[in-house]
Design a protein around this motif. Structure first.
Motif, short mmCIF file in Angstrom:
data_model
loop_
_atom_site.label_atom_id
_atom_site.label_comp_id
_atom_site.label_asym_id
_atom_site.label_seq_id
_atom_site.Cartn_x
_atom_site.Cartn_y
_atom_site.Cartn_z
N UNK A 21 0.82 -1.21 0.00
CA UNK A 21 0.00 0.00 0.00
C UNK A 21 0.85 1.26 0.00
N UNK A 22 1.96 1.23 0.75
CA UNK A 22 2.80 2.43 0.83
C UNK A 22 3.51 2.71 -0.49
N UNK A 23 3.71 1.68 -1.29
CA UNK A 23 4.31 1.87 -2.61
C UNK A 23 3.32 2.45 -3.61
N UNK A 24 2.07 1.99 -3.53
CA UNK A 24 1.07 2.37 -4.55
C UNK A 24 0.23 3.57 -4.15
N UNK A 25 0.15 3.86 -2.83
CA UNK A 25 -0.76 4.90 -2.36
C UNK A 25 -0.10 5.71 -1.24
N UNK A 26 -0.83 6.69 -0.73
CA UNK A 26 -0.34 7.53 0.35
C UNK A 26 -0.96 7.07 1.67
N UNK A 27 -0.16 6.43 2.50
CA UNK A 27 -0.65 5.95 3.80
C UNK A 27 -0.42 7.06 4.81
N UNK A 28 -1.52 7.70 5.21
CA UNK A 28 -1.42 8.88 6.08
C UNK A 28 -1.26 8.51 7.55
N UNK A 29 -1.74 7.31 7.93
CA UNK A 29 -1.65 6.91 9.34
C UNK A 29 -1.69 5.38 9.42
N UNK A 30 -0.85 4.83 10.29
CA UNK A 30 -0.86 3.40 10.57
C UNK A 30 -1.33 3.21 12.01
N UNK A 31 -2.38 2.41 12.19
CA UNK A 31 -2.93 2.14 13.51
C UNK A 31 -2.63 0.68 13.85
N UNK A 32 -2.01 0.46 15.01
CA UNK A 32 -1.60 -0.89 15.37
C UNK A 32 -1.78 -1.11 16.87
N UNK A 33 -1.58 -2.34 17.31
CA UNK A 33 -1.74 -2.66 18.72
C UNK A 33 -0.62 -2.02 19.55
N UNK A 34 -0.91 -1.74 20.83
CA UNK A 34 0.12 -1.15 21.71
C UNK A 34 1.31 -2.08 21.90
#
Length: 307
Positions: A21-34
């Motif tokens: 996704x980061x190669x093909x699009x603009x990833x504005x935020x990544x949400x992940x577990x603590x």
């Protein structure tokens, strides 16, 4: 067309999705577990997705409880997102968040929905002896994997494929399908799920116990499905023994009866046919050839392997 996205994911399985996704699009935020304690030393560490996001220079949020986290919700609202993508995030996405991106939340689900809704679809497909499975790209709603489907693709299950191998293969194909759906978001029309649903809950330790009374093929299917956790295991004389490598074999006898001990492996009768134990790991010891373990326990033909 480059889309503005948020990504929700946590384990290593989800990292290739984020990278694509980061190669093909603009990833504005990544949400992940603590961050949480990991490994034998229980050292606090970030999720695999958080580590990959840092390498990619992406912003990361780690809400402890997404449903109650207003800060993450506000961050998402101001990002003007086209869509959000979920890949094994580990928390339920609350309904209030589902409406924020212009085209909603998309999810890669490694099953032919509505079959195997839930957290462990690949594992249960193998345990249940499915000979075909697939991957679905769906739009999330507030139910448990009940949202409409953009695209779905079936594939045969390899006779010796483990849950690790199959889940990675389905993920990789799912990434290709996801990128295609993102290209045509304006015209893509997801369809409601059709058919009888089935469910795939998280595995428990007990799911790895070998059921000697089952047919040999069922024992082998379960073994493939419980990888990498909880793994296959049985108990002998009060000791738990992990079964690391096995395969179906010919033979007959009482379920759990040792048929013969070879140079490396041990053949054990099942409810139908037999299984060949190749590599085992007794509690507190290193992996070893099953035959060496059996000889050390004085297990020969006619003895019961299970207590």
């Amino acid at each position: 067309m480059r889309r503005r996205l948020a990504f929700f994911g946590s384990p290593a399985w989800a990292v290739p999705v984020l990278r694509a996704l980061s190669e093909a699009h603009d990833v504005a935020l990544v949400v992940t577990q603590p961050d949480k304690p990991q490994g034998r030393g229980l050292k606090v560490a970030s999720s695999a997705v958080a580590q990959a996001a840092r390498e990619l220079g992406l912003e990361v949020a780690k809400p402890r409880r997404l449903r109650r986290d207003q800060e993450t919700a506000e961050r998402l609202r101001v990002l003007d997102l086209d869509a959000a993508v979920v890949a094994a995030y580990g928390q339920i996405i609350p309904g209030a968040l589902l409406e924020i991106p212009r085209y909603g939340f998309l999810n890669i689900h490694p099953s032919l929905l509505p079959k195997y809704r839930g957290a462990a679809p690949v594992n249960w497909a193998l345990i249940n002896g499915e000979r075909e499975t697939g991957v679905s790209i769906m739009r999330l709603d507030e139910g448990m994997d009940t949202g409409p489907i953009f695209v779905q693709e079936a594939t045969p299950v390899g006779p010796d494929e483990t849950a690790v191998e199959l889940s990675e293969r389905l993920r990789d194909r799912g990434v290709e399908l996801l990128l295609d759906v993102l290209e045509r978001l304006e015209t893509a029309r997801p369809r409601p799920q059709e058919g009888e649903p089935s469910y795939a809950p998280l595995l428990k330790k007990e799911d790895g116990r070998i059921r000697w009374h089952e047919p040999a093929q069922s024992i082998y299917d379960r073994h493939r499905g419980v990888q990498p956790w909880p793994g296959s295991w049985f108990e002998h004389s009060g000791q738990r023994v992990k079964l690391l490598e096995m395969k179906p074999a010919r033979g007959e006898g009482a379920p759990g009866e040792v048929l013969d001990v070879g140079r490396v492996s041990v053949r054990v009768a099942a409810g139908e046919g037999a299984v060949e134990l190749v590599t085992v790991q007794p509690e507190g010891k290193r992996p070893m050839a099953a035959a060496a373990w059996a000889r050390g326990r004085r297990l020969g033909s006619g003895r019961r392997i299970a207590s």
